[in-house]
Design a protein around this motif. Structure first.
Motif, mmCIF file in Angstrom:
data_model
loop_
_atom_site.group_PDB
_atom_site.id
_atom_site.type_symbol
_atom_site.label_atom_id
_atom_site.label_comp_id
_atom_site.label_asym_id
_atom_site.label_seq_id
_atom_site.Cartn_x
_atom_site.Cartn_y
_atom_site.Cartn_z
ATOM 1 N N GLN A 111 0.849 -1.189 0.000
ATOM 2 C CA GLN A 111 0.000 0.000 0.000
ATOM 3 C C GLN A 111 0.882 1.234 0.000
ATOM 4 O O GLN A 111 1.965 1.249 0.593
ATOM 5 C CB GLN A 111 -0.907 0.019 1.222
ATOM 6 C CG GLN A 111 -1.809 1.254 1.276
ATOM 7 C CD GLN A 111 -2.958 1.061 2.232
ATOM 8 O OE1 GLN A 111 -3.932 0.391 1.951
ATOM 9 N NE2 GLN A 111 -2.828 1.658 3.398
ATOM 10 N N VAL A 112 0.413 2.260 -0.693
ATOM 11 C CA VAL A 112 1.137 3.520 -0.762
ATOM 12 C C VAL A 112 0.203 4.646 -0.341
ATOM 13 O O VAL A 112 -0.897 4.796 -0.892
ATOM 14 C CB VAL A 112 1.683 3.787 -2.182
ATOM 15 C CG1 VAL A 112 2.391 5.140 -2.228
ATOM 16 C CG2 VAL A 112 2.634 2.677 -2.611
ATOM 17 N N LEU A 113 0.647 5.412 0.651
ATOM 18 C CA LEU A 113 -0.076 6.600 1.090
ATOM 19 C C LEU A 113 0.701 7.816 0.607
ATOM 20 O O LEU A 113 1.912 7.910 0.831
ATOM 21 C CB LEU A 113 -0.189 6.639 2.610
ATOM 22 C CG LEU A 113 -0.967 5.519 3.292
ATOM 23 C CD1 LEU A 113 -0.823 5.626 4.794
ATOM 24 C CD2 LEU A 113 -2.434 5.581 2.914
ATOM 25 N N GLN A 114 0.024 8.732 -0.052
ATOM 26 C CA GLN A 114 0.703 9.923 -0.553
ATOM 27 C C GLN A 114 0.190 11.154 0.170
ATOM 28 O O GLN A 114 -1.020 11.359 0.292
ATOM 29 C CB GLN A 114 0.489 10.088 -2.064
ATOM 30 C CG GLN A 114 1.270 11.267 -2.647
ATOM 31 C CD GLN A 114 1.277 11.289 -4.161
ATOM 32 O OE1 GLN A 114 0.712 10.414 -4.810
ATOM 33 N NE2 GLN A 114 1.922 12.290 -4.740
ATOM 34 N N ASP A 115 1.126 11.954 0.663
ATOM 35 C CA ASP A 115 0.806 13.217 1.323
ATOM 36 C C ASP A 115 1.727 14.273 0.734
ATOM 37 O O ASP A 115 2.870 14.432 1.146
ATOM 38 C CB ASP A 115 1.000 13.102 2.831
ATOM 39 C CG ASP A 115 0.641 14.383 3.564
ATOM 40 O OD1 ASP A 115 -0.180 15.160 3.030
ATOM 41 O OD2 ASP A 115 1.180 14.616 4.659
ATOM 42 N N GLY A 116 1.253 14.979 -0.281
ATOM 43 C CA GLY A 116 2.097 15.932 -0.985
ATOM 44 C C GLY A 116 3.219 15.203 -1.692
ATOM 45 O O GLY A 116 2.991 14.278 -2.470
ATOM 46 N N ASP A 117 4.455 15.592 -1.403
ATOM 47 C CA ASP A 117 5.616 14.949 -2.011
ATOM 48 C C ASP A 117 6.089 13.732 -1.225
ATOM 49 O O ASP A 117 7.079 13.104 -1.604
ATOM 50 C CB ASP A 117 6.770 15.945 -2.127
ATOM 51 C CG ASP A 117 6.495 17.012 -3.185
ATOM 52 O OD1 ASP A 117 5.648 16.763 -4.051
ATOM 53 O OD2 ASP A 117 7.124 18.088 -3.118
ATOM 54 N N GLN A 118 5.406 13.417 -0.136
ATOM 55 C CA GLN A 118 5.805 12.284 0.693
ATOM 56 C C GLN A 118 5.011 11.037 0.312
ATOM 57 O O GLN A 118 3.800 11.093 0.104
ATOM 58 C CB GLN A 118 5.573 12.597 2.171
ATOM 59 C CG GLN A 118 6.373 13.770 2.694
ATOM 60 C CD GLN A 118 7.850 13.481 2.775
ATOM 61 O OE1 GLN A 118 8.261 12.417 3.217
ATOM 62 N NE2 GLN A 118 8.666 14.438 2.340
ATOM 63 N N LEU A 119 5.705 9.906 0.241
ATOM 64 C CA LEU A 119 5.081 8.618 -0.060
ATOM 65 C C LEU A 119 5.445 7.641 1.050
ATOM 66 O O LEU A 119 6.626 7.470 1.369
ATOM 67 C CB LEU A 119 5.585 8.068 -1.396
ATOM 68 C CG LEU A 119 5.307 8.900 -2.645
ATOM 69 C CD1 LEU A 119 6.172 8.435 -3.797
ATOM 70 C CD2 LEU A 119 3.834 8.790 -3.024
ATOM 71 N N GLN A 120 4.428 7.028 1.643
ATOM 72 C CA GLN A 120 4.684 6.003 2.648
ATOM 73 C C GLN A 120 4.313 4.656 2.041
ATOM 74 O O GLN A 120 3.148 4.403 1.734
ATOM 75 C CB GLN A 120 3.869 6.251 3.915
ATOM 76 C CG GLN A 120 4.132 5.215 5.010
ATOM 77 C CD GLN A 120 3.393 5.536 6.294
ATOM 78 O OE1 GLN A 120 3.600 6.577 6.899
ATOM 79 N NE2 GLN A 120 2.506 4.643 6.692
ATOM 80 N N VAL A 121 5.303 3.815 1.871
ATOM 81 C CA VAL A 121 5.109 2.504 1.259
ATOM 82 C C VAL A 121 5.091 1.449 2.354
ATOM 83 O O VAL A 121 6.019 1.373 3.174
ATOM 84 C CB VAL A 121 6.228 2.200 0.249
ATOM 85 C CG1 VAL A 121 6.049 0.804 -0.346
ATOM 86 C CG2 VAL A 121 6.251 3.249 -0.856
ATOM 87 N N SER A 122 4.043 0.652 2.385
ATOM 88 C CA SER A 122 3.936 -0.455 3.342
ATOM 89 C C SER A 122 4.069 -1.756 2.570
ATOM 90 O O SER A 122 3.285 -2.025 1.653
ATOM 91 C CB SER A 122 2.594 -0.411 4.076
ATOM 92 O OG SER A 122 2.466 0.790 4.808
ATOM 93 N N LEU A 123 5.045 -2.558 2.945
ATOM 94 C CA LEU A 123 5.316 -3.811 2.251
ATOM 95 C C LEU A 123 5.837 -4.829 3.254
ATOM 96 O O LEU A 123 6.793 -4.544 3.986
ATOM 97 C CB LEU A 123 6.350 -3.595 1.136
ATOM 98 C CG LEU A 123 6.821 -4.843 0.375
ATOM 99 C CD1 LEU A 123 5.670 -5.447 -0.427
ATOM 100 C CD2 LEU A 123 7.992 -4.508 -0.535
ATOM 101 N N ASP A 124 5.200 -5.993 3.288
ATOM 102 C CA ASP A 124 5.638 -7.094 4.154
ATOM 103 C C ASP A 124 5.771 -6.667 5.610
ATOM 104 O O ASP A 124 6.727 -7.035 6.309
ATOM 105 C CB ASP A 124 6.976 -7.665 3.656
ATOM 106 C CG ASP A 124 6.866 -8.280 2.266
ATOM 107 O OD1 ASP A 124 5.766 -8.746 1.917
ATOM 108 O OD2 ASP A 124 7.878 -8.276 1.537
ATOM 109 N N GLY A 125 4.836 -5.838 6.081
ATOM 110 C CA GLY A 125 4.823 -5.455 7.481
ATOM 111 C C GLY A 125 5.753 -4.327 7.859
ATOM 112 O O GLY A 125 5.805 -3.934 9.025
ATOM 113 N N ALA A 126 6.518 -3.789 6.896
ATOM 114 C CA ALA A 126 7.434 -2.681 7.180
ATOM 115 C C ALA A 126 7.005 -1.443 6.403
ATOM 116 O O ALA A 126 6.368 -1.545 5.346
ATOM 117 C CB ALA A 126 8.866 -3.060 6.809
ATOM 118 N N ASP A 127 7.331 -0.271 6.937
ATOM 119 C CA ASP A 127 6.998 1.000 6.297
ATOM 120 C C ASP A 127 8.271 1.673 5.803
ATOM 121 O O ASP A 127 9.303 1.663 6.481
ATOM 122 C CB ASP A 127 6.286 1.935 7.279
ATOM 123 C CG ASP A 127 4.886 1.441 7.623
ATOM 124 O OD1 ASP A 127 4.327 0.652 6.846
ATOM 125 O OD2 ASP A 127 4.374 1.848 8.676
#
Length: 674
Positions: free
Chosen positions: A567-583
């Motif tokens: 999953q990818v959360l986007q907040d402006g220029d910031q991207l938080q990628v969640s993969l295999d339990g890690a961010d």
């Protein structure tokens, strides 16, 4: 039972008390500051009364304003929560004098235990073992310095009226004592209005074990077993669990009986916590008594099956304790962590901002159960510089410690937060660390395991970069291979990257910390390729946006045929990628902005505020010569002090703020010539 309860606090504890009071049929009244006008606890209550400005001293610490709110609302009782005025004897006495029921111990009990020094003397007379130290009234710096020298280093300086790690410092040598003392006294005065301290021998590899006690107005007492709060940073609890790993039945009884003896000594009523420091061999020493409910009380509730807030309300109403000691049992194991808006990679500096995303797993509940969430904020709430930056407490229960631990790791992995930095990934690493998993616990676990808990930035998995890149392409309307949308009626309005006589390509630069990753995405007919530092990969993806969360995308990415779901959360220029339990936190790199910043680097040293806060001390004047690492000034944010250090040897040419000034994040504080 009384009918109207005013909750003289904010955040998750106010929400928690409101929920229990409502279940008991009580009417609830919230108080709020200007910063909390739309806060979650205001919505949780039947009525809300404004009490002042955003600074705690202008609102939640104003006794007169809270009593006026109680009178205006027709309240019969006041619940102080924890923090703020919860352990203030003057507030308890003022409530009693105003004819209000104070949901807590009598003022004299708070006074007796409110001073750590007085409490130590009381426990000494009662025969409770104490750590060697000085707990007297003499507070002259030179005298305290001599006491510390006599005790022997390392020593621990603690605010006499303190709690929560505020006003506390470990001092390793005589030469460092006076500087640490001044810092403790400032922080203690700011947090508690009392700068007195005590000094104790610092025990190496100690465990922090506390006993939950309860007393009623009929002289009856019970202990609801123990909590292990050994995993700490800066003397603040990070993980709390119950029961304590390795606790024997004999030691549990001995500690429980000692805690009840402490409560009896001051005629205690209500919920209280007696805290002990324990050696690895099981010997324990009295530390202090917190005369209120503790932040970590949910783990006790989950292993005993009792609602401690309900117990508080019933005892305050004059009812007897709901259970006898022989009726109490331990069921399974519970662990609690607190998600904070802070940046662990920058020494846990608080993070200010709006919670653009805040979602918990579907199986989580705001009530007792295998997974419990206690929170005073919601998606869209603002984390301000005025209060503690806690977002939520996440508590899990299991048949044993290992099940509770694994359940908590999974719950954190499935929790989504965007808009501020958080400690979520750090907590996942901590819970998964071998020392914690094996219950090798002491208050120095985090520094002892520093390299494992704060790993050096390494190679970023190609799957993480591809998830971020595909999320950006999908947000632009570009489809993955073989998934082109139906042709539009007007082909010129298609957003599929088609080019006349040529293939489509796009370049992206993503930052992970200080690492820059340059990517080239190419589309040849319906086939996508990703070119990165490690080579060229075949790429394909499916993306699904959530209607209730437009900034979030769930993705399936095929990289060289291997499937990755994240999953990818986007907040402006910031991207938080969640993969295999890690961010993973990534940001879009702007080469033009970077070039502009680079041109400024030749203008000498610039010292900027790492977070919003207040200047509380200036250690140098303009024109002073300083060495690398010297403390230039001290800021306070969210009740914690942060020292601003000289980055190199040089001369301070200008100071831009004075003591007492509020400064925003990024503000230039001082200028230096090297």
């Amino acid at each position: 039972m009384f009918q109207t309860l005013l909750i003289a606090n904010r955040g998750e504890i106010a929400c928690r008390v409101a929920a229990t009071a409502r279940r008991l049929g009580l009417r609830t009244v919230a108080v709020y500051s200007d910063a909390d006008a739309d806060a979650q606890h205001v919505r949780a209550c039947d009525q809300a009364v404004r009490i002042g400005g955003p600074e705690p001293r202008d609102s939640y610490l104003k006794i007169d304003a809270i009593l006026a709110a109680a009178r205006a609302a027709g309240a019969h009782a006041v619940h102080p929560g924890y923090g703020f005025l919860s352990e203030n004897e003057h507030f308890a006495r003022a409530c009693e004098e105003a004819g209000l029921i104070f949901v807590g111990p009598p003022a004299q009990a708070i006074a007796a235990m409110g001073s750590k020094s007085a409490a130590k003397a009381l426990m000494e007379r009662a025969g409770v073992p104490l750590v060697p130290g000085y707990h007297g009234d003499e507070q002259a710096p030179d005298f305290l310095h001599r006491q510390a020298d006599a005790i022997g280093y390392p020593v621990l300086i603690k605010a006499s009226a303190g709690g929560g790690g505020k006003g506390m410092r470990i001092v390793e040598s005589s030469g460092a004592f006076l500087g640490a003392l001044r810092s403790c006294q400032r922080e203690a005065a700011s947090s508690f209005g009392d700068d007195r301290v005590l000094i104790e021998r610092y025990i190496t590899k100690p465990r922090h074990i506390e006993i939950q006690v309860f007393g009623d107005q009929h002289g009856q007492y019970v202990y609801l077993f123990e909590r292990d709060c050994s995993v700490q940073r800066r003397h603040q609890k990070v993980i709390e669990e119950a029961p304590a790993p390795g606790m024997t039945a004999e030691r549990r009884q001995a500690m429980g009986e000692a805690a009840i003896a402490a409560a009896r000594a001051v005629n205690y009523v209500g919920a209280g916590t007696v805290e002990f420091i324990a050696e690895q061999d099981g010997r324990f020493y009295f530390m202090e008594m917190n005369t209120r409910l503790q932040v970590e009380h949910p783990v006790t509730e989950l292993i005993t099956g009792h609602d401690l807030v309900e117990w508080q309300l019933r005892v305050a109403d004059g009812q007897p304790l709901p259970a006898r000691q022989e009726d109490l049992r331990i069921d399974g194991h519970a662990i609690e962590v607190r998600i904070y808006a802070e940046n662990p990679d920058k020494d846990f500096l608080p993070s200010i901002g709006t919670l653009r995303t805040l979602r918990y797993p579907e199986h989580a509940a705001f009530a007792p159960g295998p997974v419990r969430i206690d929170s005073g904020v919601r998606q869209g709430s603002v984390i301000s510089p005025f209060y503690d930056p806690m977002i939520a407490k996440v508590i899990t229960h299991g048949a044993d410690r290992e099940q509770a631990r694994r359940r908590l790791i999974r719950t954190l992995a499935d929790t989504q937060v965007a808009g501020v930095h958080t400690n979520k990934t750090f907590l996942q690493r901590l819970l998964g660390d071998a020392a914690f998993a094996q219950a090798d616990l002491d208050t120095g676990l985090i520094p002892r395991r520093h390299d494992a808990l704060f790993p050096q930035a390494g190679a970023v998995p190609a799957a993480v970069l591809s998830l971020a890149a595909c999320a950006l392409l999908a947000r632009q309307g570009l489809p993955g291979r073989g998934r082109s949308p139906a042709p539009p009626a007007d082909p010129w309005s298609a957003r599929d990257g088609w080019r006349v006589g040529g293939d489509y390509h796009q370049t992206l630069s993503l930052m992970v910390g200080e690492q820059r990753h340059d990517l080239r995405l190419e589309r040849q007919e319906q086939n996508w390729r990703l070119q990165a530092a490690d080579g060229v990969h075949l790429l394909d993806w499916q993306a699904a946006a959530r209607p209730d969360q437009p900034e979030a995308q769930s993705l399936r990415v095929w990289l060289d045929g291997a499937e990755h779901r994240g999953q990818v959360l986007q907040d402006g220029d910031q991207l938080q990628v969640s993969l295999d339990g890690a961010d993973w936190t990534l940001s879009l790199f702007d080469p033009l902005l970077a070039a502009g910043q680079g041109r400024d680097e030749g203008h000498g040293g610039r010292l900027t505020a790492p977070m919003p806060g207040k200047i509380i001390a200036l250690n140098v004047d303009a024109g002073a010569s300083v060495k690398r690492g010297d403390v230039l000034l001290v800021m306070e944010a969210m009740k914690m002090e942060h020292s601003i250090l000289a980055p190199a040897d040089g001369t301070v040419t200008e100071l831009f703020f004075a003591v007492g000034d509020q400064v925003p994040e990024g503000a230039e504080l001082a200028a230096m010539e090297h």
